[in-house]
Design a protein around this motif. Structure first.
Motif, PDB file in Angstrom:
ATOM      1  N   GLN A  76      30.375  42.794  49.734  1.00  0.00           N
ATOM      2  CA  GLN A  76      30.443  42.357  48.273  1.00  0.00           C
ATOM      3  C   GLN A  76      29.044  41.915  48.035  1.00  0.00           C
ATOM      4  O   GLN A  76      28.560  42.190  46.891  1.00  0.00           O
ATOM      5  CB  GLN A  76      31.491  41.203  48.213  1.00  0.00           C
ATOM      6  CG  GLN A  76      31.519  40.762  46.714  1.00  0.00           C
ATOM      7  CD  GLN A  76      32.233  41.819  45.881  1.00  0.00           C
ATOM      8  OE1 GLN A  76      33.108  42.506  46.440  1.00  0.00           O
ATOM      9  NE2 GLN A  76      31.960  41.936  44.543  1.00  0.00           N
ATOM     10  N   GLN A 129      36.683  44.915  51.599  1.00  0.00           N
ATOM     11  CA  GLN A 129      35.267  44.624  51.252  1.00  0.00           C
ATOM     12  C   GLN A 129      35.175  43.150  51.706  1.00  0.00           C
ATOM     13  O   GLN A 129      36.122  42.248  51.711  1.00  0.00           O
ATOM     14  CB  GLN A 129      35.277  44.535  49.668  1.00  0.00           C
ATOM     15  CG  GLN A 129      33.824  44.402  49.257  1.00  0.00           C
ATOM     16  CD  GLN A 129      33.680  45.250  47.987  1.00  0.00           C
ATOM     17  OE1 GLN A 129      33.487  46.662  48.243  1.00  0.00           O
ATOM     18  NE2 GLN A 129      33.716  44.798  46.852  1.00  0.00           N
ATOM     19  N   VAL A 184      32.842  47.785  52.607  1.00  0.00           N
ATOM     20  CA  VAL A 184      32.699  47.872  51.141  1.00  0.00           C
ATOM     21  C   VAL A 184      34.015  48.882  50.821  1.00  0.00           C
ATOM     22  O   VAL A 184      34.305  49.679  51.474  1.00  0.00           O
ATOM     23  CB  VAL A 184      31.606  48.265  50.451  1.00  0.00           C
ATOM     24  CG1 VAL A 184      30.408  47.395  50.596  1.00  0.00           C
ATOM     25  CG2 VAL A 184      31.268  49.708  50.959  1.00  0.00           C
ATOM     26  N   GLU A 221      26.779  43.921  45.306  1.00  0.00           N
ATOM     27  CA  GLU A 221      26.389  43.453  44.006  1.00  0.00           C
ATOM     28  C   GLU A 221      25.007  43.252  43.889  1.00  0.00           C
ATOM     29  O   GLU A 221      24.460  43.580  42.569  1.00  0.00           O
ATOM     30  CB  GLU A 221      26.983  41.955  44.020  1.00  0.00           C
ATOM     31  CG  GLU A 221      28.462  41.716  43.884  1.00  0.00           C
ATOM     32  CD  GLU A 221      28.733  40.339  43.644  1.00  0.00           C
ATOM     33  OE1 GLU A 221      28.048  39.079  43.580  1.00  0.00           O
ATOM     34  OE2 GLU A 221      30.031  39.989  43.925  1.00  0.00           O
ATOM     35  N   GLN A 277      35.699  41.628  41.234  1.00  0.00           N
ATOM     36  CA  GLN A 277      35.086  41.961  42.459  1.00  0.00           C
ATOM     37  C   GLN A 277      34.712  43.355  42.454  1.00  0.00           C
ATOM     38  O   GLN A 277      33.549  43.989  42.445  1.00  0.00           O
ATOM     39  CB  GLN A 277      35.624  41.614  43.821  1.00  0.00           C
ATOM     40  CG  GLN A 277      35.662  40.158  44.039  1.00  0.00           C
ATOM     41  CD  GLN A 277      35.809  39.868  45.519  1.00  0.00           C
ATOM     42  OE1 GLN A 277      36.716  40.862  46.197  1.00  0.00           O
ATOM     43  NE2 GLN A 277      35.750  38.659  46.171  1.00  0.00           N
ATOM     44  N   ARG A 278      35.617  44.154  41.978  1.00  0.00           N
ATOM     45  CA  ARG A 278      35.461  45.644  41.886  1.00  0.00           C
ATOM     46  C   ARG A 278      34.819  46.028  40.673  1.00  0.00           C
ATOM     47  O   ARG A 278      33.574  46.993  40.696  1.00  0.00           O
ATOM     48  CB  ARG A 278      36.917  46.362  41.376  1.00  0.00           C
ATOM     49  CG  ARG A 278      37.840  46.544  42.618  1.00  0.00           C
ATOM     50  CD  ARG A 278      38.845  47.548  42.271  1.00  0.00           C
ATOM     51  NE  ARG A 278      39.671  47.286  41.170  1.00  0.00           N
ATOM     52  CZ  ARG A 278      40.807  46.420  41.240  1.00  0.00           C
ATOM     53  NH1 ARG A 278      41.169  46.072  42.286  1.00  0.00           N
ATOM     54  NH2 ARG A 278      41.225  46.141  39.983  1.00  0.00           N
ATOM     55  N   THR A 336      39.143  46.078  47.469  1.00  0.00           N
ATOM     56  CA  THR A 336      39.527  44.591  47.077  1.00  0.00           C
ATOM     57  C   THR A 336      40.711  44.516  46.138  1.00  0.00           C
ATOM     58  O   THR A 336      40.652  45.465  45.292  1.00  0.00           O
ATOM     59  CB  THR A 336      38.096  43.885  46.306  1.00  0.00           C
ATOM     60  OG1 THR A 336      38.278  42.864  46.113  1.00  0.00           O
ATOM     61  CG2 THR A 336      37.589  44.867  45.431  1.00  0.00           C
TER      62      THR A 336
END
Length: 285
Positions: A190, A185, A161, A194, A169-170, A164
């Motif tokens: 990810q 990542q 992680v 999340e 995605q961040r 990215t």
């Protein structure tokens, strides 16, 4: 700590005895269901040894589970009684051996959900499906907990992680992942981050400079693929976070001179008594 199985000279009791934490979560125990004479209706075995109460979820062969699996959670007998464990959680049959969890209620003052999770390395679409199924089960279980119960996830996530190139995605993980020792990542990383962000949790060892380093070594590579996820409200209560290289070298399965395996990830946390008041979903923990 992913122990990567046992040996004649390296048993689970040996490893638990060396780690000596109040709570120890293990992945990769490689304990098969037949060792406990389990049938299709049984999923967890409880043992009392080496000063610990240990809940073992052995592996059953399925399309999502192989012999590298098996997870355990051990509670120190001076801190916990078996009656403090008020609920045991087991994933569906096709995922048995990749996850397990218990709810601990101590003296009506502390209420915690402790889970051990083993995500697969991603080599195929089937592996991605396994990760999705595991995290969906875990998230649904966490969502079912009362607000006073604090969730903790101890995991070999087989994924990195932090790095990215995609802003989307961040944004999805910006609160769950800290700034220290970022790695590329991956799909697993990810997905885990999340889920943590949705559940107001953080990957604790990414927020600590002294505990953010690699947790897996295979010369010449090293990477951080193991994490301890905690409620975001507990982040300020971390007293210490460490990767135990010396201990890892002494208990690793490999006979190599240097590190050639996972190493333990340790977290020292001051937990406040449970609050029974209702909270909003925006500040659940």
């Amino acid at each position: 700590y992913n122990m990567q199985g046992t040996r004649l000279t390296r048993t689970m009791d040996d490893i638990v005895g060396r780690l000596q934490g109040d709570v120890i979560a293990l992945q990769g125990t490689q304990l098969p269901a037949w060792r406990y004479s389990f049938d299709s209706t049984q999923s967890v075995a409880v043992r009392h040894t080496m000063g610990y109460h240990t809940w073992n979820w052995p592996w059953f062969p399925t399309e999502h589970v192989n012999r590298s699996c098996g997870v355990s959670i051990a509670l120190h007998r001076t801190r916990f009684r078996t009656t403090d464990v008020t609920q045991v959680y087991t994933p569906p049959n096709h995922l048995r051996g990749r996850a397990g969890a218990i709810r601990v209620q101590l003296n009506s003052r502390y209420d915690a959900f402790l889970s051990s999770l083993y995500l697969p390395p991603i080599h195929s679409a089937q592996d991605k499906l396994t990760t999705r199924l595991l995290l969906n089960w875990l998230e649904e279980t966490i969502q079912s907990l009362p607000h006073r119960c604090l969730p903790f996830i101890f995991t070999d996530a087989n994924g990195g992680v932090g790095l990215t190139s995609k802003p989307s995605q961040r944004d999805l993980v910006q609160h769950a992942v800290g700034p220290y020792c970022p790695e590329l990542q991956s799909y697993n990383g990810q997905s885990l981050a999340e889920m943590c962000q949705r559940q107001h949790m953080v990957l604790a060892n990414t927020f600590r400079s002294e505990g953010c380093g690699p947790t897996f070594f295979h010369y010449p590579w090293e990477s951080r693929i193991d994490y301890i996820a905690i409620p975001d409200g507990c982040l300020s209560r971390i007293k210490a976070c460490r990767t135990w290289r010396r201990t890892g070298r002494s208990i690793q399965a490999s006979s190599a001179i240097g590190l050639m395996d996972h190493i333990p990830l340790a977290l020292d946390l001051a937990i406040a008594p449970a609050n029974s008041s209702t909270r909003t979903d925006n500040n659940r923990w």
